[in-house]
Write an enzyme that holds these catalytic residues in place. Structure first.
Site, PDB file in Angstrom:
ATOM      1  N   ARG A   9     -46.297  27.711 -31.655  1.00 48.35           N
ATOM      2  CA  ARG A   9     -46.256  27.977 -29.999  1.00 48.35           C
ATOM      3  C   ARG A   9     -46.034  29.304 -29.707  1.00 48.35           C
ATOM      4  NH1 ARG A   9     -43.171  22.903 -28.851  1.00 48.35           N
ATOM      5  NH2 ARG A   9     -41.487  24.343 -27.777  1.00 48.35           N
TER       6      ARG A   9
ATOM      7  N   ARG B 233     -47.676  39.285 -31.644  1.00 51.61           N
ATOM      8  CA  ARG B 233     -48.757  40.226 -30.954  1.00 51.61           C
ATOM      9  C   ARG B 233     -48.590  41.646 -31.553  1.00 51.61           C
ATOM     10  NH1 ARG B 233     -47.045  38.628 -25.555  1.00 51.61           N
ATOM     11  NH2 ARG B 233     -47.920  36.707 -25.161  1.00 51.61           N
TER      12      ARG B 233
ATOM     13  N   ARG C 176     -33.796  15.674 -28.445  1.00 54.53           N
ATOM     14  CA  ARG C 176     -32.838  16.511 -28.427  1.00 54.53           C
ATOM     15  C   ARG C 176     -32.405  16.670 -26.875  1.00 54.53           C
ATOM     16  NH1 ARG C 176     -33.456  21.832 -28.692  1.00 54.53           N
ATOM     17  NH2 ARG C 176     -35.480  21.660 -28.497  1.00 54.53           N
TER      18      ARG C 176
ATOM     19  N   ARG D 188     -29.689  30.469 -25.183  1.00 60.09           N
ATOM     20  CA  ARG D 188     -29.902  31.611 -24.350  1.00 60.09           C
ATOM     21  C   ARG D 188     -29.202  31.613 -23.000  1.00 60.09           C
ATOM     22  NH1 ARG D 188     -35.872  28.978 -23.555  1.00 60.09           N
ATOM     23  NH2 ARG D 188     -35.316  26.970 -23.446  1.00 60.09           N
TER      24      ARG D 188
ATOM     25  N   GLU E 274     -27.472  27.870 -22.274  1.00 62.46           N
ATOM     26  CA  GLU E 274     -28.019  26.570 -22.447  1.00 62.46           C
ATOM     27  C   GLU E 274     -27.670  26.562 -23.993  1.00 62.46           C
ATOM     28  OE1 GLU E 274     -32.394  26.549 -21.617  1.00 62.46           O
ATOM     29  OE2 GLU E 274     -32.549  25.716 -23.581  1.00 62.46           O
TER      30      GLU E 274
ATOM     31  N   TYR F  14     -43.833  16.352 -25.930  1.00 69.73           N
ATOM     32  CA  TYR F  14     -43.605  17.530 -25.168  1.00 69.73           C
ATOM     33  C   TYR F  14     -44.617  18.025 -24.319  1.00 69.73           C
ATOM     34  CZ  TYR F  14     -42.017  21.684 -23.124  1.00 69.73           C
ATOM     35  OH  TYR F  14     -41.687  22.606 -22.160  1.00 69.73           O
TER      36      TYR F  14
ATOM     37  N   ASP G  32     -45.793  20.586 -21.113  1.00 70.63           N
ATOM     38  CA  ASP G  32     -45.419  21.637 -20.044  1.00 70.63           C
ATOM     39  C   ASP G  32     -46.046  20.977 -18.796  1.00 70.63           C
ATOM     40  OD1 ASP G  32     -44.317  23.723 -21.118  1.00 70.63           O
ATOM     41  OD2 ASP G  32     -46.009  24.651 -21.879  1.00 70.63           O
TER      42      ASP G  32
HETATM   43  P1  FAD Z   1     -40.073  13.992 -15.924  1.00 73.09           P
HETATM   44  O1  FAD Z   1     -39.983  15.526 -15.095  1.00 73.09           O
HETATM   45  O2  FAD Z   1     -39.089  13.761 -17.080  1.00 73.09           O
HETATM   46  O3  FAD Z   1     -40.070  12.803 -14.960  1.00 73.09           O
HETATM   47  C1  FAD Z   1     -39.712  11.574 -15.465  1.00 73.09           C
HETATM   48  C2  FAD Z   1     -38.816  10.895 -14.353  1.00 73.09           C
HETATM   49  O4  FAD Z   1     -38.890   9.276 -14.533  1.00 73.09           O
HETATM   50  C3  FAD Z   1     -37.543  11.436 -14.057  1.00 73.09           C
HETATM   51  O5  FAD Z   1     -37.166  11.718 -12.834  1.00 73.09           O
HETATM   52  C4  FAD Z   1     -36.524  10.236 -14.380  1.00 73.09           C
HETATM   53  O6  FAD Z   1     -35.457  10.207 -13.975  1.00 73.09           O
HETATM   54  C5  FAD Z   1     -37.543   9.081 -14.149  1.00 73.09           C
HETATM   55  N1  FAD Z   1     -37.328   7.751 -14.632  1.00 73.09           N
HETATM   56  C6  FAD Z   1     -37.070   7.650 -16.269  1.00 73.09           C
HETATM   57  N2  FAD Z   1     -36.632   6.348 -16.305  1.00 73.09           N
HETATM   58  C7  FAD Z   1     -36.642   5.609 -15.015  1.00 73.09           C
HETATM   59  C8  FAD Z   1     -36.330   4.343 -14.895  1.00 73.09           C
HETATM   60  N3  FAD Z   1     -36.012   3.268 -15.583  1.00 73.09           N
HETATM   61  N4  FAD Z   1     -36.531   4.089 -13.354  1.00 73.09           N
HETATM   62  C9  FAD Z   1     -36.970   4.994 -12.502  1.00 73.09           C
HETATM   63  N5  FAD Z   1     -37.323   6.402 -12.906  1.00 73.09           N
HETATM   64  C10 FAD Z   1     -36.906   6.601 -14.235  1.00 73.09           C
HETATM   65  N6  FAD Z   1     -42.768  23.122 -18.256  1.00 73.09           N
HETATM   66  C11 FAD Z   1     -43.252  24.132 -18.008  1.00 73.09           C
HETATM   67  O7  FAD Z   1     -44.519  24.211 -17.591  1.00 73.09           O
HETATM   68  N7  FAD Z   1     -42.824  25.460 -17.941  1.00 73.09           N
HETATM   69  C12 FAD Z   1     -41.455  25.427 -18.151  1.00 73.09           C
HETATM   70  O8  FAD Z   1     -40.815  26.593 -18.109  1.00 73.09           O
HETATM   71  C13 FAD Z   1     -40.727  24.422 -18.818  1.00 73.09           C
HETATM   72  N8  FAD Z   1     -39.692  24.460 -18.965  1.00 73.09           N
HETATM   73  C14 FAD Z   1     -38.921  23.317 -19.495  1.00 73.09           C
HETATM   74  C15 FAD Z   1     -37.473  23.446 -19.710  1.00 73.09           C
HETATM   75  C16 FAD Z   1     -36.847  22.257 -20.320  1.00 73.09           C
HETATM   76  C17 FAD Z   1     -35.365  22.393 -20.563  1.00 73.09           C
HETATM   77  C18 FAD Z   1     -37.359  20.913 -20.084  1.00 73.09           C
HETATM   78  C19 FAD Z   1     -36.798  19.757 -20.711  1.00 73.09           C
HETATM   79  C20 FAD Z   1     -38.924  21.026 -19.857  1.00 73.09           C
HETATM   80  C21 FAD Z   1     -39.413  21.912 -19.323  1.00 73.09           C
HETATM   81  N9  FAD Z   1     -40.775  22.101 -19.050  1.00 73.09           N
HETATM   82  C22 FAD Z   1     -41.538  23.194 -18.735  1.00 73.09           C
HETATM   83  C23 FAD Z   1     -41.526  20.622 -19.009  1.00 73.09           C
HETATM   84  C24 FAD Z   1     -41.564  19.976 -17.839  1.00 73.09           C
HETATM   85  O9  FAD Z   1     -40.186  19.566 -17.504  1.00 73.09           O
HETATM   86  C25 FAD Z   1     -42.325  18.671 -17.958  1.00 73.09           C
HETATM   87  O10 FAD Z   1     -43.838  19.308 -18.122  1.00 73.09           O
HETATM   88  C26 FAD Z   1     -42.462  17.755 -16.794  1.00 73.09           C
HETATM   89  O11 FAD Z   1     -40.960  17.433 -16.478  1.00 73.09           O
HETATM   90  C27 FAD Z   1     -43.028  16.549 -17.089  1.00 73.09           C
HETATM   91  O12 FAD Z   1     -43.000  15.745 -16.013  1.00 73.09           O
HETATM   92  P2  FAD Z   1     -43.066  14.116 -16.381  1.00 73.09           P
HETATM   93  O13 FAD Z   1     -43.197  13.387 -15.047  1.00 73.09           O
HETATM   94  O14 FAD Z   1     -43.593  13.393 -17.415  1.00 73.09           O
HETATM   95  O15 FAD Z   1     -41.290  13.972 -16.745  1.00 73.09           O
HETATM   96  N1  UDP Z   2     -38.009  30.667 -31.489  1.00 69.36           N
HETATM   97  C1  UDP Z   2     -37.275  31.511 -32.110  1.00 69.36           C
HETATM   98  N2  UDP Z   2     -36.502  32.501 -31.323  1.00 69.36           N
HETATM   99  C2  UDP Z   2     -36.748  32.791 -29.988  1.00 69.36           C
HETATM  100  C3  UDP Z   2     -37.736  32.149 -29.194  1.00 69.36           C
HETATM  101  C4  UDP Z   2     -38.360  30.965 -29.832  1.00 69.36           C
HETATM  102  O1  UDP Z   2     -37.012  31.219 -33.042  1.00 69.36           O
HETATM  103  O2  UDP Z   2     -36.147  33.967 -29.429  1.00 69.36           O
HETATM  104  C5  UDP Z   2     -38.708  29.378 -31.891  1.00 69.36           C
HETATM  105  C6  UDP Z   2     -37.794  28.155 -32.037  1.00 69.36           C
HETATM  106  O3  UDP Z   2     -38.063  27.392 -33.105  1.00 69.36           O
HETATM  107  C7  UDP Z   2     -38.505  27.600 -30.577  1.00 69.36           C
HETATM  108  C8  UDP Z   2     -40.003  28.088 -30.778  1.00 69.36           C
HETATM  109  O4  UDP Z   2     -39.906  29.331 -31.343  1.00 69.36           O
HETATM  110  O5  UDP Z   2     -38.293  26.284 -30.936  1.00 69.36           O
HETATM  111  C9  UDP Z   2     -40.757  27.537 -29.469  1.00 69.36           C
HETATM  112  O6  UDP Z   2     -40.100  28.484 -28.387  1.00 69.36           O
HETATM  113  P1  UDP Z   2     -40.060  28.131 -27.191  1.00 69.36           P
HETATM  114  O7  UDP Z   2     -39.894  29.306 -26.097  1.00 69.36           O
HETATM  115  O8  UDP Z   2     -41.664  27.701 -26.806  1.00 69.36           O
HETATM  116  O9  UDP Z   2     -39.157  27.206 -26.965  1.00 69.36           O
HETATM  117  P2  UDP Z   2     -38.962  26.114 -25.578  1.00 69.36           P
HETATM  118  O10 UDP Z   2     -39.570  26.613 -24.430  1.00 69.36           O
HETATM  119  O11 UDP Z   2     -39.513  24.821 -26.049  1.00 69.36           O
HETATM  120  O12 UDP Z   2     -37.239  26.088 -25.674  1.00 69.36           O
END
Ligand code: FAD
Ligand code: UDP
Length: 387
Positions: free
Chosen positions: A177, A181, A260, A291, A315, A363, A365
């Site tokens: 992922r 570059r 996780r 981070r 984090e 996973y 986005d």
């Molecule tokens: P979720 O956002 O998880 O929504 C699911 C919802 O269902 C939740 O609100 C939950 O409370 C609800 N739910 C679960 N069980 C029940 C139940 N029994 N009854 C009622 N409600 C319930 N994407 C990006 O594009 N860019 C980013 O930089 C990025 N950073 C991220 C960083 C982190 C730490 C994480 C975890 C994700 C990140 N994502 C990012 C991904 C992004 O959060 C997801 O794409 C998005 O959350 C997906 O939406 P979803 O609706 O599938 O899930």
């Molecule tokens: N990664 C790393 N060093 C960094 C950033 C990312 O080793 O400084 C690796 C790590 O294994 C991570 C993967 O690259 O799980 C994907 O990175 P990304 O930033 O997409 O992770 P996320 O946004 O899922 O936390």
């Protein structure tokens, strides 16, 4: 809205909100959205830190990026986006480098002025142990991509902290992922469209469900049979789009899928600028967090942010216990077996549509969650509701 909606959406994350918005708009049908948390938006939710006025992403920093024209047009109906481009730095042995690995990182690390061609050839030599071999795990893939010295400096420790697993036991795909570059492009994402919602995530997400046909029920757990919109009373009577945890829907009958989780440690500091950038990674295993986010830097255009104080968030990554928020699917061989079993069970539930990150154990986005919700409407719900 009468008592029984035409569709129930479980989960108000981006997947659920997109389905609700599309079904209400396209088919003029009443949609009830049931959300366990006290707010909508799922993990993309953000809120204003009151002392500083700074927008904080409560479940980890969220950067919007996509190459998908349809998704970009869709999201722009609800919010404008700033021209924020994400850049990340990483600290290794007390020195800051640009990440993802690019010619800047390589030259700084080796104290050199290599051209792209020279850098490729040096890294090729440093990856010689992998020549002629197909990487079978993250460790081998990392060395094959960037050679051993860079892998050990920037990837091995960070990955081990993030996954709490020896990189030799992790799939090679995780590291693919991350781009490498041979130029000085240090953008984290190279998608055609990227930015942050101008008025914040909460305003964007709320505007998706501003529709007379949509009712939103927060603080409502779909598995709580004491409230009216629950699994036992609805499934079989009303079509349901379910975006909660896949295994929970089936009462974990084939075992628990492993995840996780992240711990976020938020602090308000009496300093205008703590680290000079939005995200600083910590590559070394000795530093316990992966981070630090500093939220003011996501919105340099917001002149009203406090100039005297700032919000940072450290984090930490670990395995999710039963009570923890599931963030990233682990996908071990045991998980894959259970997942197959749940997929078989789901196929026998014709009126329940499983979607989103939790509901498919994938996973995604944000742009992928939206694209997949639009496909669900086109390919399955359209048949149910049109005509
Ligand atoms: P979720 O956002 O998880 O929504 C699911 C919802 O269902 C939740 O609100 C939950 O409370 C609800 N739910 C679960 N069980 C029940 C139940 N029994 N009854 C009622 N409600 C319930 N994407 C990006 O594009 N860019 C980013 O930089 C990025 N950073 C991220 C960083 C982190 C730490 C994480 C975890 C994700 C990140 N994502 C990012 C991904 C992004 O959060 C997801 O794409 C998005 O959350 C997906 O939406 P979803 O609706 O599938 O899930
Ligand atoms: N990664 C790393 N060093 C960094 C950033 C990312 O080793 O400084 C690796 C790590 O294994 C991570 C993967 O690259 O799980 C994907 O990175 P990304 O930033 O997409 O992770 P996320 O946004 O899922 O936390």
């Amino acid at each position: 809205m009468n008592n029984t909606p035409g569709l129930v959406v479980v989960g108000a994350g981006l997947f659920g909100l997109t389905v609700a918005q599309q079904v209400a708009e396209r088919y003029n049908i009443d949609v009830a959205v049931v959300e366990r948390r006290s707010h909508i938006g799922g993990n993309a939710y953000s809120e204003t830190e009151p002392r500083t006025g700074i927008e904080v992403h409560r479940y980890g920093a969220h950067l919007f990026h996509t190459d998908n024209e349809r998704v970009w047009r869709y999201v722009n109906q609800f919010t404008g986006f700033t021209d924020y481009e994400h850049h990340v730095h990483t600290v290794h042995q007390g020195v800051v480098y640009p990440m993802p690995i690019n010619l800047g990182t390589i030259n700084q690390f080796f104290g050199a002025a290599y051209s792209p061609q020279q850098a490729r050839s040096i890294i090729g030599e440093q990856a010689a142990e992998m020549h002629g071999r197909t990487p079978t795990n993250l460790d081998e893939q990392g060395v094959a991509l960037i050679g051993r010295p860079l892998y050990e400096a920037f990837i091995r420790g960070y990955t081990a902290k993030q996954w709490q697993t020896d990189p030799r036991d992790l799939p090679a795909s995780i590291i693919r992922r991350l781009p490498v570059r041979y130029n000085y492009d240090s953008r984290y994402f190279d998608d055609a469209y990227q930015g942050l919602p101008v008025d914040g995530y909460s305003a964007w997400l709320a505007s998706m469900v501003e529709h007379p046909r949509i009712s939103v029920h927060v603080d409502t757990d779909f598995f709580d049979s004491t409230q009216p919109l629950n699994r036992d009373s609805l499934v079989g009577r009303v079509p349901v789009v379910y975006t909660g945890p896949f295994d929970q829907y089936f009462d974990h009958s084939a075992g628990r899928l492993s995840w996780r989780t992240l711990d976020f440690e938020q602090e308000v500091l009496d300093v205008g600028d703590f680290q000079g950038t939005s995200v600083m990674n910590y590559a070394d295993i000795e530093v316990p967090y992966t981070r630090i986010h500093e939220f003011r830097h996501f919105h340099p255009e917001r002149t009203w942010y406090s100039k005297k104080s700032t919000v940072i968030m450290k984090e930490y990554s670990r395995w999710a216990g039963l009570e923890d928020e599931p963030y990233y699917p682990v996908g071990s061989p045991k998980d894959r077996q259970a997942l197959q079993r749940y997929r078989d069970l789901a196929a026998a539930q014709p009126q329940v549509f499983f979607g989103g990150r939790l509901g498919t154990y994938q996973y995604l986005d944000m742009h992928m969650a939206i694209a997949s919700a639009l496909s669900l409407v086109d390919n399955s719900l359209d048949e149910l509701f049109s005509g």
